[in-house]
Design a protein around this motif. Structure first.
Motif, PDB file in Angstrom:
ATOM      1  N   CYS A 209      -7.894   3.620  -1.717  1.00 24.80           N
ATOM      2  CA  CYS A 209      -8.452   4.751  -2.464  1.00 24.80           C
ATOM      3  C   CYS A 209      -9.922   4.591  -2.807  1.00 24.80           C
ATOM      4  CB  CYS A 209      -7.656   4.975  -3.744  1.00 24.80           C
ATOM      5  SG  CYS A 209      -7.822   3.637  -4.975  1.00 24.80           S
ATOM      6  N   GLY A 210     -10.500   3.418  -2.549  1.00 23.97           N
ATOM      7  CA  GLY A 210     -11.907   3.245  -2.863  1.00 23.97           C
ATOM      8  C   GLY A 210     -12.187   3.440  -4.336  1.00 23.97           C
ATOM      9  N   TRP A 211     -13.182   4.258  -4.628  1.00 22.09           N
ATOM     10  CA  TRP A 211     -13.581   4.512  -6.013  1.00 22.09           C
ATOM     11  C   TRP A 211     -12.897   5.758  -6.578  1.00 22.09           C
ATOM     12  CZ3 TRP A 211     -16.718   2.740  -2.149  1.00 22.09           C
ATOM     13  CH2 TRP A 211     -17.280   1.476  -2.335  1.00 22.09           C
ATOM     14  N   GLY A 212     -11.809   6.190  -5.926  1.00 21.93           N
ATOM     15  CA  GLY A 212     -10.946   7.210  -6.503  1.00 21.93           C
ATOM     16  C   GLY A 212     -11.296   8.647  -6.191  1.00 21.93           C
ATOM     17  N   ALA A 226      -1.272  11.756  -8.628  1.00 26.17           N
ATOM     18  CA  ALA A 226      -1.775  10.918  -7.545  1.00 26.17           C
ATOM     19  C   ALA A 226      -1.776   9.444  -7.924  1.00 26.17           C
ATOM     20  CB  ALA A 226      -3.182  11.349  -7.152  1.00 26.17           C
ATOM     21  N   VAL A 227      -1.444   8.614  -6.935  1.00 27.16           N
ATOM     22  CA  VAL A 227      -1.539   7.164  -7.051  1.00 27.16           C
ATOM     23  C   VAL A 227      -2.527   6.685  -5.996  1.00 27.16           C
ATOM     24  CG1 VAL A 227      -0.328   4.967  -6.805  1.00 27.16           C
ATOM     25  CG2 VAL A 227       0.825   6.916  -7.883  1.00 27.16           C
ATOM     26  N   GLY A 228      -3.542   5.966  -6.434  1.00 26.95           N
ATOM     27  CA  GLY A 228      -4.497   5.377  -5.509  1.00 26.95           C
ATOM     28  C   GLY A 228      -4.389   3.869  -5.537  1.00 26.95           C
ATOM     29  N   VAL A 229      -4.332   3.239  -4.356  1.00 22.40           N
ATOM     30  CA  VAL A 229      -4.230   1.781  -4.295  1.00 22.40           C
ATOM     31  C   VAL A 229      -5.420   1.207  -3.536  1.00 22.40           C
ATOM     32  CG1 VAL A 229      -1.720   1.779  -4.462  1.00 22.40           C
ATOM     33  CG2 VAL A 229      -2.791   1.787  -2.208  1.00 22.40           C
ATOM     34  N   GLU A 237     -11.897  -0.926 -10.913  1.00 21.16           N
ATOM     35  CA  GLU A 237     -12.492  -0.805 -12.247  1.00 21.16           C
ATOM     36  C   GLU A 237     -13.271   0.499 -12.383  1.00 21.16           C
ATOM     37  OE1 GLU A 237     -14.815  -4.294 -12.749  1.00 21.16           O
ATOM     38  OE2 GLU A 237     -13.102  -5.590 -13.239  1.00 21.16           O
ATOM     39  N   LEU A 238     -14.109   0.803 -11.396  1.00 20.32           N
ATOM     40  CA  LEU A 238     -14.892   2.033 -11.482  1.00 20.32           C
ATOM     41  C   LEU A 238     -14.010   3.263 -11.290  1.00 20.32           C
ATOM     42  CD1 LEU A 238     -17.519   3.506 -11.822  1.00 20.32           C
ATOM     43  CD2 LEU A 238     -18.005   3.154  -9.383  1.00 20.32           C
ATOM     44  N   GLU A 253      -3.232   7.570 -11.267  1.00 24.03           N
ATOM     45  CA  GLU A 253      -3.060   6.136 -11.509  1.00 24.03           C
ATOM     46  C   GLU A 253      -3.781   5.363 -10.414  1.00 24.03           C
ATOM     47  OE1 GLU A 253       0.444   2.684 -11.652  1.00 24.03           O
ATOM     48  OE2 GLU A 253       0.957   4.782 -11.234  1.00 24.03           O
ATOM     49  N   ILE A 254      -4.573   4.383 -10.808  1.00 22.09           N
ATOM     50  CA  ILE A 254      -5.273   3.503  -9.871  1.00 22.09           C
ATOM     51  C   ILE A 254      -4.674   2.108  -9.982  1.00 22.09           C
ATOM     52  CG2 ILE A 254      -7.475   2.505  -9.172  1.00 22.09           C
ATOM     53  CD1 ILE A 254      -7.381   5.506  -8.762  1.00 22.09           C
ATOM     54  N   ARG A 255      -4.285   1.540  -8.847  1.00 25.10           N
ATOM     55  CA  ARG A 255      -3.679   0.207  -8.825  1.00 25.10           C
ATOM     56  C   ARG A 255      -4.474  -0.745  -7.926  1.00 25.10           C
ATOM     57  NH1 ARG A 255       2.375   2.020  -6.942  1.00 25.10           N
ATOM     58  NH2 ARG A 255       2.869   3.469  -8.656  1.00 25.10           N
ATOM     59  N   VAL A 256      -4.512  -2.002  -8.316  1.00 23.97           N
ATOM     60  CA  VAL A 256      -4.921  -3.070  -7.400  1.00 23.97           C
ATOM     61  C   VAL A 256      -3.643  -3.544  -6.741  1.00 23.97           C
ATOM     62  CG1 VAL A 256      -6.000  -5.330  -7.168  1.00 23.97           C
ATOM     63  CG2 VAL A 256      -6.888  -3.693  -8.842  1.00 23.97           C
TER      64      VAL A 256
END
Length: 433
Positions: A209-212, A226-229, A237-238, A253-256
């Motif tokens: 997902c990069g920077w979202g 949406a879920v971005g990984v 973080e950004l 939601e952003i996940r590592v």
């Protein structure tokens, strides 16, 4: 004064079977070559030592990154003029002309002449931006994290400078060459959303997902959850900050997280934009099967991926040394036909393929313009060597896309429902039925 440019020009002409199509200026101030051409400047004899100790592409790249060679004038024109010497097309496949020369006995004699011109010296230390140590099997979870970190965890401020406010690091979609980079990136994200036929309340997975930017666009304009990984900590973080700032924390939601570790499907749609180049041939079947398993029946996948031309003998394919050491470690390109076949083997029905090769050339030129306009700040944020890496790789990539050396494609595929219902419209264009 020793006319180093004349001697070096003669050696290059013999190595490549013809005169260098650029003007050449050597460290002693001497010049040879066409007066109306961009100037290849060899600032130091150390550049010759790099070529002696590592002939071909990697030696040249190290000299460029170290600032020992540069180009004055139009960099795109210089690279386009050099392309026929670097790429030679025979029976369709592209072969590296430099590599073809390496076993030639002439090189032993030429190397001796280059050594006489360069003078004695030990092999120079490679510039520090080069990735030289890797751990684990290729495309293992650990090694992929290291590779991604090398490229993406160099500072969000630097990427913001290069990419602009959109923070989209993939090919834009240009309605015309007069469009702005920001508008073209908005149009690309919107095109992906329309191809996926996103609707309010649906669940979207964005892999890599990069920077979202994709999940933010889809949530804001199409009402999805949406879920971005990503496996880049700095990107995540950004991206999370951007989600909060946009007031979309309840829907995005952003996940590592590695794509191989996602286990909370199914999703209504999946986007993978500029990520699959990192997957590699040994893992691509796993990648395709994993995404297929995460989709609901009737769900769509948009796979946006750079491609290379096929070779008559695919066993001869090898990665670009400059890109592998300095830009995208362990990255691999495949012919689009191979990608389509692997998606189909995983169970997908491929419904549409759009080539947008020229669009990437325009995108890269936009990024280079941003970099050159803010050069002093870019050097401050990273290093002179890292900034030179980016300028060369983006400009050279733009020329490669323009000359059809590489391409980029959006492949739209569906997990067809039992009974054969794809949910696709009868005509191409209005992407929702």
């Amino acid at each position: 004064m020793d006319q180093a440019a004349g001697r070096l020009g003669s050696l290059l002409a013999e190595a490549f079977g013809g005169p260098l199509p650029l003007r050449l200026r050597a460290w002693d101030g001497s010049e040879v070559g066409p007066a109306d051409a961009p100037v290849l400047v060899v600032r130091s004899r150390r550049a010759l030592h790099r070529l002696l100790w590592k002939p071909g592409e990697l030696g040249l790249a190290r000299a460029w990154v170290a600032g020992e060679i540069t180009v004055e004038g139009d960099l795109y024109e210089a690279l386009a003029r050099l392309a026929p010497l670097i790429w030679q097309h025979e029976d369709g496949p592209a072969e590296r002309n430099v590599r073809r020369l390496l076993p030639d006995p002439r090189l032993l004699r030429l190397a001796g002449q280059v050594l006489a011109l360069a003078g004695p010296g030990l092999p120079p230390t490679p510039p520090r931006e080069e990735l030289r140590s890797r751990h684990g099997l290729k495309h293992s979870l650990r090694r992929d994290r290291e590779a991604i970190s090398h490229h993406y965890d160099v500072g969000n401020d630097f990427y913001s400078l290069v990419l602009g406010p959109s923070m989209v690091y993939s090919c834009a979609y240009w309605d015309s060459q007069d469009s702005t980079l920001e508008q073209a990136q908005f149009d690309k994200l919107d095109l992906v959303c329309r191809k996926l036929a996103l609707r309010p309340g649906q669940r979207l997975l964005d892999v890599g997902c990069g920077w979202g930017s994709m999940v933010l666009h889809a949530a804001e304009h199409y009402g999805v959850h949406a879920v971005g990984v990503t496996i880049s900590v700095e990107q995540a973080e950004l991206a999370r900050k951007r989600v909060v700032d946009a007031g979309l924390a309840d829907r995005v939601e952003i996940r590592v997280q590695d794509y191989r570790r996602i286990d909370d499907g199914p999703f209504d749609a999946i986007s993978s934009i500029g990520m699959a180049e990192h997957v590699g041939s040994v893992a691509y079947g796993t990648y395709a099967s994993q995404l297929f398993g995460l989709l609901k029946p009737g769900g769509r996948l948009l796979n946006h991926q750079i491609a290379r031309p096929p070779r008559a003998d695919e066993s001869t394919y090898s990665v670009d040394e400059f890109i592998d050491r300095y830009v995208f470690p362990d990255g691999e390109l495949a012919p689009v036909g191979t990608t389509v076949s692997l998606l189909e083997q995983a169970g997908f029905e491929v419904r549409d393929l759009e080539s947008i090769r020229e669009h990437y050339a325009l995108t890269l030129r936009g990024w280079v313009t941003n970099l050159e306009r803010n050069w002093a700040e870019a050097v401050r944020l990273v290093s002179p060597g890292r900034a030179r890496v980016w300028r060369l790789y983006m400009a050279a990539s733009a020329v490669a896309f323009e000359q059809n050396g590489i391409g980029v494609n959006q492949v739209l595929a569906v997990r067809t429902r039992t009974g054969g219902n794809s949910g696709m419209p009868l005509v191409r264009g209005p992407w929702s039925s």
